[in-house]
Design an enzyme around this catalytic site. Sequence first.
Site, PDB file in Angstrom:
ATOM      1  N   LYS A  22      65.456   5.000  44.763  1.00  0.00           N
ATOM      2  CA  LYS A  22      65.023   4.046  43.735  1.00  0.00           C
ATOM      3  C   LYS A  22      65.778   4.273  42.426  1.00  0.00           C
ATOM      4  CE  LYS A  22      61.311   5.312  41.246  1.00  0.00           C
ATOM      5  NZ  LYS A  22      61.311   5.341  39.767  1.00  0.00           N
ATOM      6  N   ASN A  23      65.891   5.543  42.016  1.00  0.00           N
ATOM      7  CA  ASN A  23      66.485   5.816  40.707  1.00  0.00           C
ATOM      8  C   ASN A  23      68.009   5.678  40.689  1.00  0.00           C
ATOM      9  OD1 ASN A  23      63.972   6.116  39.676  1.00  0.00           O
ATOM     10  ND2 ASN A  23      64.033   8.349  39.497  1.00  0.00           N
ATOM     11  N   ARG A  96      59.764   1.192  32.428  1.00  0.00           N
ATOM     12  CA  ARG A  96      60.574   1.669  31.317  1.00  0.00           C
ATOM     13  C   ARG A  96      62.066   1.637  31.619  1.00  0.00           C
ATOM     14  NH1 ARG A  96      59.053   4.509  27.344  1.00  0.00           N
ATOM     15  NH2 ARG A  96      61.087   5.428  27.662  1.00  0.00           N
ATOM     16  N   CYS A 120      54.276   6.268  28.065  1.00  0.00           N
ATOM     17  CA  CYS A 120      53.682   5.969  29.364  1.00  0.00           C
ATOM     18  C   CYS A 120      52.846   7.159  29.792  1.00  0.00           C
ATOM     19  CB  CYS A 120      54.757   5.646  30.387  1.00  0.00           C
ATOM     20  SG  CYS A 120      55.678   7.078  30.909  1.00  0.00           S
ATOM     21  N   ARG A 125      58.615   9.305  25.839  1.00  0.00           N
ATOM     22  CA  ARG A 125      59.821   8.703  26.401  1.00  0.00           C
ATOM     23  C   ARG A 125      60.562   7.737  25.460  1.00  0.00           C
ATOM     24  NH1 ARG A 125      58.764   7.328  32.584  1.00  0.00           N
ATOM     25  NH2 ARG A 125      60.976   7.817  32.717  1.00  0.00           N
ATOM     26  N   PRO A 126      61.053   8.276  24.332  1.00  0.00           N
ATOM     27  CA  PRO A 126      61.828   7.425  23.416  1.00  0.00           C
ATOM     28  C   PRO A 126      63.195   7.073  24.011  1.00  0.00           C
ATOM     29  CG  PRO A 126      61.914   9.723  22.725  1.00  0.00           C
ATOM     30  CD  PRO A 126      60.978   9.671  23.901  1.00  0.00           C
ATOM     31  N   ILE A 127      63.893   6.098  23.389  1.00  0.00           N
ATOM     32  CA  ILE A 127      65.257   5.772  23.835  1.00  0.00           C
ATOM     33  C   ILE A 127      66.244   5.926  22.675  1.00  0.00           C
ATOM     34  CG2 ILE A 127      64.659   4.294  25.812  1.00  0.00           C
ATOM     35  CD1 ILE A 127      65.318   1.877  23.969  1.00  0.00           C
ATOM     36  N   ASP A 128      65.896   6.832  21.740  1.00  0.00           N
ATOM     37  CA  ASP A 128      66.746   7.024  20.560  1.00  0.00           C
ATOM     38  C   ASP A 128      68.182   7.435  20.926  1.00  0.00           C
ATOM     39  OD1 ASP A 128      65.182   9.342  21.413  1.00  0.00           O
ATOM     40  OD2 ASP A 128      66.268  10.441  19.853  1.00  0.00           O
ATOM     41  N   LEU A 129      68.336   8.169  22.015  1.00  0.00           N
ATOM     42  CA  LEU A 129      69.684   8.644  22.359  1.00  0.00           C
ATOM     43  C   LEU A 129      70.558   7.503  22.889  1.00  0.00           C
ATOM     44  CD1 LEU A 129      68.644  12.052  23.965  1.00  0.00           C
ATOM     45  CD2 LEU A 129      69.421  11.610  21.632  1.00  0.00           C
ATOM     46  N   ASP A 309      60.356  15.434  38.986  1.00  0.00           N
ATOM     47  CA  ASP A 309      59.787  14.434  39.900  1.00  0.00           C
ATOM     48  C   ASP A 309      59.204  15.057  41.170  1.00  0.00           C
ATOM     49  OD1 ASP A 309      60.451  12.476  38.116  1.00  0.00           O
ATOM     50  OD2 ASP A 309      62.219  11.772  39.202  1.00  0.00           O
ATOM     51  N   ILE A 331      60.267  18.982  31.123  1.00  0.00           N
ATOM     52  CA  ILE A 331      60.968  17.716  30.830  1.00  0.00           C
ATOM     53  C   ILE A 331      60.055  16.724  30.111  1.00  0.00           C
ATOM     54  CG2 ILE A 331      62.342  15.807  31.806  1.00  0.00           C
ATOM     55  CD1 ILE A 331      63.637  18.573  32.239  1.00  0.00           C
ATOM     56  N   ARG A 401      55.453   1.769  43.612  1.00  0.00           N
ATOM     57  CA  ARG A 401      56.611   1.623  42.714  1.00  0.00           C
ATOM     58  C   ARG A 401      57.834   2.328  43.285  1.00  0.00           C
ATOM     59  NH1 ARG A 401      55.605   2.490  36.517  1.00  0.00           N
ATOM     60  NH2 ARG A 401      57.790   1.978  36.746  1.00  0.00           N
TER      61      ARG A 401
HETATM   62  N1  EPU Z   1      64.515  11.599  25.800  1.00  0.00           N
HETATM   63  C1  EPU Z   1      64.597  11.475  24.436  1.00  0.00           C
HETATM   64  N2  EPU Z   1      65.365  10.433  23.924  1.00  0.00           N
HETATM   65  C2  EPU Z   1      66.016   9.552  24.721  1.00  0.00           C
HETATM   66  C3  EPU Z   1      65.929   9.687  26.115  1.00  0.00           C
HETATM   67  C4  EPU Z   1      65.162  10.737  26.648  1.00  0.00           C
HETATM   68  O1  EPU Z   1      64.019  12.251  23.701  1.00  0.00           O
HETATM   69  O2  EPU Z   1      66.675   8.647  24.181  1.00  0.00           O
HETATM   70  C5  EPU Z   1      63.708  12.688  26.374  1.00  0.00           C
HETATM   71  C6  EPU Z   1      62.525  12.172  27.209  1.00  0.00           C
HETATM   72  O3  EPU Z   1      61.420  11.849  26.415  1.00  0.00           O
HETATM   73  C7  EPU Z   1      62.285  13.321  28.161  1.00  0.00           C
HETATM   74  C8  EPU Z   1      63.697  13.888  28.392  1.00  0.00           C
HETATM   75  O4  EPU Z   1      64.486  13.402  27.306  1.00  0.00           O
HETATM   76  O5  EPU Z   1      61.476  14.277  27.550  1.00  0.00           O
HETATM   77  C9  EPU Z   1      64.338  13.488  29.685  1.00  0.00           C
HETATM   78  O6  EPU Z   1      64.191  12.105  29.885  1.00  0.00           O
HETATM   79  P1  EPU Z   1      65.233  11.207  30.668  1.00  0.00           P
HETATM   80  O7  EPU Z   1      65.827  10.219  29.729  1.00  0.00           O
HETATM   81  O8  EPU Z   1      66.159  12.083  31.445  1.00  0.00           O
HETATM   82  O9  EPU Z   1      64.262  10.444  31.672  1.00  0.00           O
HETATM   83  P2  EPU Z   1      64.480   8.970  32.148  1.00  0.00           P
HETATM   84  O10 EPU Z   1      65.923   8.707  32.229  1.00  0.00           O
HETATM   85  O11 EPU Z   1      63.628   8.048  31.358  1.00  0.00           O
HETATM   86  C10 EPU Z   1      64.667   9.455  34.706  1.00  0.00           C
HETATM   87  C11 EPU Z   1      63.954   9.034  35.941  1.00  0.00           C
HETATM   88  C12 EPU Z   1      62.585   9.697  35.959  1.00  0.00           C
HETATM   89  C13 EPU Z   1      62.793  11.207  35.931  1.00  0.00           C
HETATM   90  C14 EPU Z   1      63.607  11.603  34.701  1.00  0.00           C
HETATM   91  C15 EPU Z   1      63.947  13.077  34.646  1.00  0.00           C
HETATM   92  C16 EPU Z   1      64.859   6.837  36.372  1.00  0.00           C
HETATM   93  C17 EPU Z   1      64.637   5.375  36.428  1.00  0.00           C
HETATM   94  N3  EPU Z   1      63.828   7.583  35.955  1.00  0.00           N
HETATM   95  O12 EPU Z   1      63.871   9.017  33.614  1.00  0.00           O
HETATM   96  O13 EPU Z   1      61.971   9.324  37.179  1.00  0.00           O
HETATM   97  O14 EPU Z   1      61.551  11.865  35.891  1.00  0.00           O
HETATM   98  O15 EPU Z   1      64.838  10.871  34.686  1.00  0.00           O
HETATM   99  O16 EPU Z   1      64.623  13.469  35.780  1.00  0.00           O
HETATM  100  O17 EPU Z   1      65.913   7.324  36.734  1.00  0.00           O
HETATM  101  C18 EPU Z   1      60.178   8.942  38.646  1.00  0.00           C
HETATM  102  O18 EPU Z   1      61.001   8.510  39.477  1.00  0.00           O
HETATM  103  O19 EPU Z   1      58.984   9.201  38.924  1.00  0.00           O
HETATM  104  C19 EPU Z   1      60.611   9.155  37.269  1.00  0.00           C
HETATM  105  C20 EPU Z   1      59.762   9.217  36.243  1.00  0.00           C
END
Ligand code: EPU
Length: 434
Positions: A22-23, A96, A120, A125-129, A309, A331, A401
């Site tokens: 899925k991811n 998200r 969530c 889970r911000p997207i600032d980066l 995960d 994480i 999901r």
């Molecule tokens: N983070 C920030 N700023 C950002 C982005 C991330 O602070 O701009 C933080 C997050 O809050 C978190 C950490 O960085 O604490 C890691 O988050 P990441 O961005 O890696 O997570 P993600 O990309 O949103 C993906 C998977 C998740 C999986 C995580 C970690 C997808 C669609 N989702 O999420 O999958 O847990 O990486 O490996 O690829 C799941 O499948 O159940 C799931 C939640």
Amino acid sequence: MDKFVIRGGNPLVGTIRVSGAKNSALPCMAAAILTEDEVTLENVPQVRDIETERRLLVSMGAEVELGYGRAQHRTTISCRTLSDPEAKYEIVKTMRASSLVLGPLVARAGMARVAMPGGCAIGGRPIDLHIKGLEKMGATITQEHGYLEARAERLRGAHLVFDRITVTGTEDLLMAAVLAEGETLMENCAREPEITDLAALLTAMGAKIEGAGSSTIRIKGVQRLHGARYRINPDRIEAGTFLVAGAITRGDLIVANCNPSHLGAVIAKLEQTGVRVDIPGPDTVRVRADGQLRAADISTEEYPGFPTDMQAQYMALATQAEGVSMVKENIFENRFMHVQELVRMGANIKVDGSTATVRGPARLSATAVMCSDLRASASLVLAALVADGESILDRVYHMDRGYERIEEKLRGVGAQIMRMGNVFNPKEGETAAD
Ligand code: EPU
């Protein structure tokens, strides 16, 4: 709302097949935005998040065909016209990962409007980066009325260093960089196999990428990308969940159609717990557990460390192991929603901040439990498979999901599990986000 009824006690024996990841499929579908040509993806899992992404792309003007019959795991996407480059809140709030369209939309259409995802069940889970990276590539970003608007006539290559490792952040900016002018150097990137999958698709579309799968990725921007056909890799988290299912039920389970090299940390931990693990073929892992399981500590890390995960599923196993297992979640800040439900089933677990202490073995007894997010649901299914009596799991739309017809797959290897309600209703639980 669908429920699972599970009667525990049966060892799982036989062969169970893993679906596509899925991811990986989610960013690969978003990558189709980058070209006017058709992109065909094979081995796409039939799960609700994929249906959500289809709706998202269609809402922007794309044509998306999900295959049926023998071609049921094939998805063909055409983004020839993107009449509305916007990810609406109604969709983003349910998934998200919708923010993955941000980079590709700016790269292809010169602008994107994406609803800001809220927190969530598992954390803020911000997207600032993602935003910081796009700004560095020359995009102008404004935020108003809950939406983020990004504009750039053409993005410019840049030197990006991630403050912390982010999976979808790496994917989003990788997709932005492939059409940018000049070279982009990204450091401290995520190294998950899903990044490698996405980079392989982008390369098949004509992108110039070096180093995907390592922490440094170098991209030479090109003027345009073309269509491609690509097969998604197997889902390592679904595979890991099945390995735990074999172990927790003291079964003898062959997990087929998986990639053992993506499962290193999970296999090592199962062996430490006393589970026999063999790799009889290049895409097969066998688990056997007949003796007493032993406690082992886990600490979640970015790939290739132990995946967050798999934390909830491993915790279910730890309840059956002799001794004290310390489970540290590094994480996400709130990924212990399964604990209270496991405790209601008889587990002995104490949470202190980001560490859970599991004392085992505990006799689990069946009861009615509530699924709160995707992996928490998987953990409850695993616990129910060994609990004494009949458990009822509510809100299994969370499970839908990311796991394709899990009840059918588990039934095929001897589990007593039934779905009550509709069989996979993609619209159910549309307000749940994680
Ligand atoms: N983070 C920030 N700023 C950002 C982005 C991330 O602070 O701009 C933080 C997050 O809050 C978190 C950490 O960085 O604490 C890691 O988050 P990441 O961005 O890696 O997570 P993600 O990309 O949103 C993906 C998977 C998740 C999986 C995580 C970690 C997808 C669609 N989702 O999420 O999958 O847990 O990486 O490996 O690829 C799941 O499948 O159940 C799931 C939640």
